[in-house]
Design a protein around this motif. Sequence first.
Motif, PDB file in Angstrom:
ATOM      1  N   VAL A 182       0.826  -1.208   0.000  1.00  0.00           N
ATOM      2  CA  VAL A 182       0.000   0.000   0.000  1.00  0.00           C
ATOM      3  C   VAL A 182       0.860   1.257   0.000  1.00  0.00           C
ATOM      4  CG1 VAL A 182      -1.683   1.296   1.339  1.00  0.00           C
ATOM      5  CG2 VAL A 182      -1.924  -1.167   1.093  1.00  0.00           C
ATOM      6  N   SER A 309      -8.005  -7.332   4.492  1.00  0.00           N
ATOM      7  CA  SER A 309      -8.841  -6.171   4.169  1.00  0.00           C
ATOM      8  C   SER A 309      -8.890  -5.190   5.334  1.00  0.00           C
ATOM      9  CB  SER A 309     -10.260  -6.648   3.823  1.00  0.00           C
ATOM     10  OG  SER A 309     -10.239  -7.533   2.729  1.00  0.00           O
ATOM     11  N   VAL A 312      -5.375  -3.180   5.695  1.00  0.00           N
ATOM     12  CA  VAL A 312      -5.054  -2.112   4.754  1.00  0.00           C
ATOM     13  C   VAL A 312      -5.843  -0.835   5.049  1.00  0.00           C
ATOM     14  CG1 VAL A 312      -6.820  -2.623   3.023  1.00  0.00           C
ATOM     15  CG2 VAL A 312      -4.605  -1.729   2.296  1.00  0.00           C
ATOM     16  N   ILE A 313      -6.961  -0.956   5.765  1.00  0.00           N
ATOM     17  CA  ILE A 313      -7.814   0.215   6.007  1.00  0.00           C
ATOM     18  C   ILE A 313      -7.107   1.297   6.822  1.00  0.00           C
ATOM     19  CG2 ILE A 313      -9.892   0.964   7.239  1.00  0.00           C
ATOM     20  CD1 ILE A 313     -11.278  -1.535   6.204  1.00  0.00           C
ATOM     21  N   LEU A 316      -4.995   3.635   4.643  1.00  0.00           N
ATOM     22  CA  LEU A 316      -5.591   4.518   3.646  1.00  0.00           C
ATOM     23  C   LEU A 316      -5.451   5.998   4.004  1.00  0.00           C
ATOM     24  CD1 LEU A 316      -8.843   2.569   2.671  1.00  0.00           C
ATOM     25  CD2 LEU A 316      -6.726   2.787   1.366  1.00  0.00           C
ATOM     26  N   VAL A 319      -1.999   7.125   2.996  1.00  0.00           N
ATOM     27  CA  VAL A 319      -1.855   7.238   1.545  1.00  0.00           C
ATOM     28  C   VAL A 319      -2.499   8.516   1.030  1.00  0.00           C
ATOM     29  CG1 VAL A 319      -2.451   6.166  -0.656  1.00  0.00           C
ATOM     30  CG2 VAL A 319      -1.736   4.741   1.253  1.00  0.00           C
ATOM     31  N   LEU A 320      -3.707   8.810   1.497  1.00  0.00           N
ATOM     32  CA  LEU A 320      -4.414   9.997   1.018  1.00  0.00           C
ATOM     33  C   LEU A 320      -3.748  11.290   1.495  1.00  0.00           C
ATOM     34  CD1 LEU A 320      -8.126   8.849   1.416  1.00  0.00           C
ATOM     35  CD2 LEU A 320      -6.805   9.092  -0.689  1.00  0.00           C
ATOM     36  N   LEU A 335     -11.945   9.059   1.493  1.00  0.00           N
ATOM     37  CA  LEU A 335     -11.533   8.009   2.417  1.00  0.00           C
ATOM     38  C   LEU A 335     -12.702   7.154   2.882  1.00  0.00           C
ATOM     39  CD1 LEU A 335      -9.557   6.604   4.358  1.00  0.00           C
ATOM     40  CD2 LEU A 335      -9.962   8.465   5.977  1.00  0.00           C
ATOM     41  N   VAL A 338     -14.531   5.022   0.054  1.00  0.00           N
ATOM     42  CA  VAL A 338     -13.677   3.924  -0.402  1.00  0.00           C
ATOM     43  C   VAL A 338     -13.598   2.823   0.651  1.00  0.00           C
ATOM     44  CG1 VAL A 338     -11.299   3.299  -0.962  1.00  0.00           C
ATOM     45  CG2 VAL A 338     -12.319   5.329  -1.986  1.00  0.00           C
ATOM     46  N   THR A 339     -13.485   3.216   1.917  1.00  0.00           N
ATOM     47  CA  THR A 339     -13.468   2.218   2.987  1.00  0.00           C
ATOM     48  C   THR A 339     -14.782   1.448   3.025  1.00  0.00           C
ATOM     49  OG1 THR A 339     -12.004   3.643   4.301  1.00  0.00           O
ATOM     50  CG2 THR A 339     -13.184   1.900   5.467  1.00  0.00           C
ATOM     51  N   SER A 394     -12.672  12.717   7.854  1.00  0.00           N
ATOM     52  CA  SER A 394     -12.414  13.253   6.515  1.00  0.00           C
ATOM     53  C   SER A 394     -12.778  14.724   6.424  1.00  0.00           C
ATOM     54  CB  SER A 394     -13.198  12.438   5.473  1.00  0.00           C
ATOM     55  OG  SER A 394     -12.789  11.092   5.458  1.00  0.00           O
TER      56      SER A 394
END
Length: 526
Positions: A182, A309, A312-313, A316, A319-320, A335, A338-339, A394
């Motif tokens: 990721v 799964s 990886v959350i 995120l 990454v953003l 975010l 997508v989650t 967010s």
Amino acid sequence: MVAQFVRLKLRLMANGFRRSAWQTIAFLLGLLYGVGIVGLVVVGTIVLGSSDPVMAGAITVLVGAVVVLGWWVVPLFAFGVDATLDPQRFVLFGIPQRRLLAGLAAAGVVSIPGIVTAVSALGVSFAWWRTPLAVLAALVGAVLAVSLCVVGSRATTTALAPLLESRRYREVVTVAAFVPLVLIGPAFAGLMSGLDGVDGDGARAAVVGLGDVVAWTPFGAPWGLGAAVHDGAWGLALARLVVSLATLGVGWVVWDRALRRALVTPPTAGAGGRAKGLGFFSRFPATPTGAVAARTATYWLRDPRYSGSIAVIPLLPVVLLVLGGGPGSEVFLVLAPVTAWMLGFAISADVAYDHTAFALHVSTGVDGRADRWGRVLPVLVAGVPVTIAFAIASVWVAGRWDALPAELGLTLGTLLVSLGVSSAASARLVYPVPKPGDSPFKQPQGAGMAVMVSQSAALAIMFALTLPVLVLGVLAIVLPSAVLGWVTLVVGLGLGAVVLVLGARWGARVYDRRSPELLQRIVSFA
């Protein structure tokens, strides 16, 4: 003996094609893709070598080192290499150890990754076509590099076979593997942003300098032989040759000893841990729906195919933040939706993930309603609080509190729609998936095309059903409009609830009608 192993590998591959049309199609598509990659790599390297041989040598070393490292490391996450020619099958044939190693090494190249690597390595050697001695040295380096790929991958997996057999190791490594995967994108973006302020000469000098350093490592040494001979640095070429041969020799010895030990005392799977209470089965009601929900919740925490799964959350947001340029960026608003989509889509192959354990549902008469809702409830219980928290975070990071209703509508609508479509899809579309205990990265043979078609159909339906909420939410955020934001929240909850109920009901009917056929198809994948 080596030729016999190669012929045996080819025969086994041909037999696999006769057994599965999907495997044949997937192989042909993979072969075409590999040919395209080889063509781009070879042509690009030759063109660059004609204009800038030094830069071509540096890039060849860097990319080649990554390839060798990938051959060594990826099998550790995929829990082994291609086991078509499992050494255990040759124990009773009395084949001398050296001949067995040589045969397995040669057969290891007979695969799409092996062929692509070998042809690419030989092709890029002609980047120095104007210097015949450099081409000859590069060809020697290519042979050594491919040998390092095969021998190194076999040595690491065979030596670590007892560890690879541990279920706890597989769970930990599988989840940990998502972290670097990721973060590759953000790392690359950070590197590119760091080079934005560097002129062309500075960037070239940095790449060449890094290539010179990597060429001293076991992974890059064989790829640097051609460049060293082209520059007339014969001492440097000899040093890189020594590093390559020494690494290959060490890898061969490690593989030889590990294989000898494995043939005499083959690794066995470790015993499972001692059970402690009933776990989720004591927290859910004693009903068919509660039993399915408890087992599904256990999967989410214990099965790497599910827990990946979850792992990886949390990455995120990182990454953003990197891709979006830090706090204040509205990119962070994606975010939560997508989650929600990831959590909802994760159960789209639930029946296939059950594998032969699905026989319990059929033999005990679990009806479709209990099966569908039992799989949905754990995701709702955990997913709704997580996605709401992400939605609030967010708008806080983006500085758009006015967009909170729209963000909640988008997020909850996406979650409910995805769960509804997944509930229907998992009862209708069953395709080969990694078996229990396998790595989620391990793709079953012949499953590539079936997986792509099935998942593409499910994703297209999800997108079409989510489109009304998506359009309203985007308009509410872009305009901005508080009224549209509240409309998005209402429409998202209403549309999502309708799709979830209808999807679960339709999936239950399909399940009740086709459960024996589903079990038969799953057993055929075993």
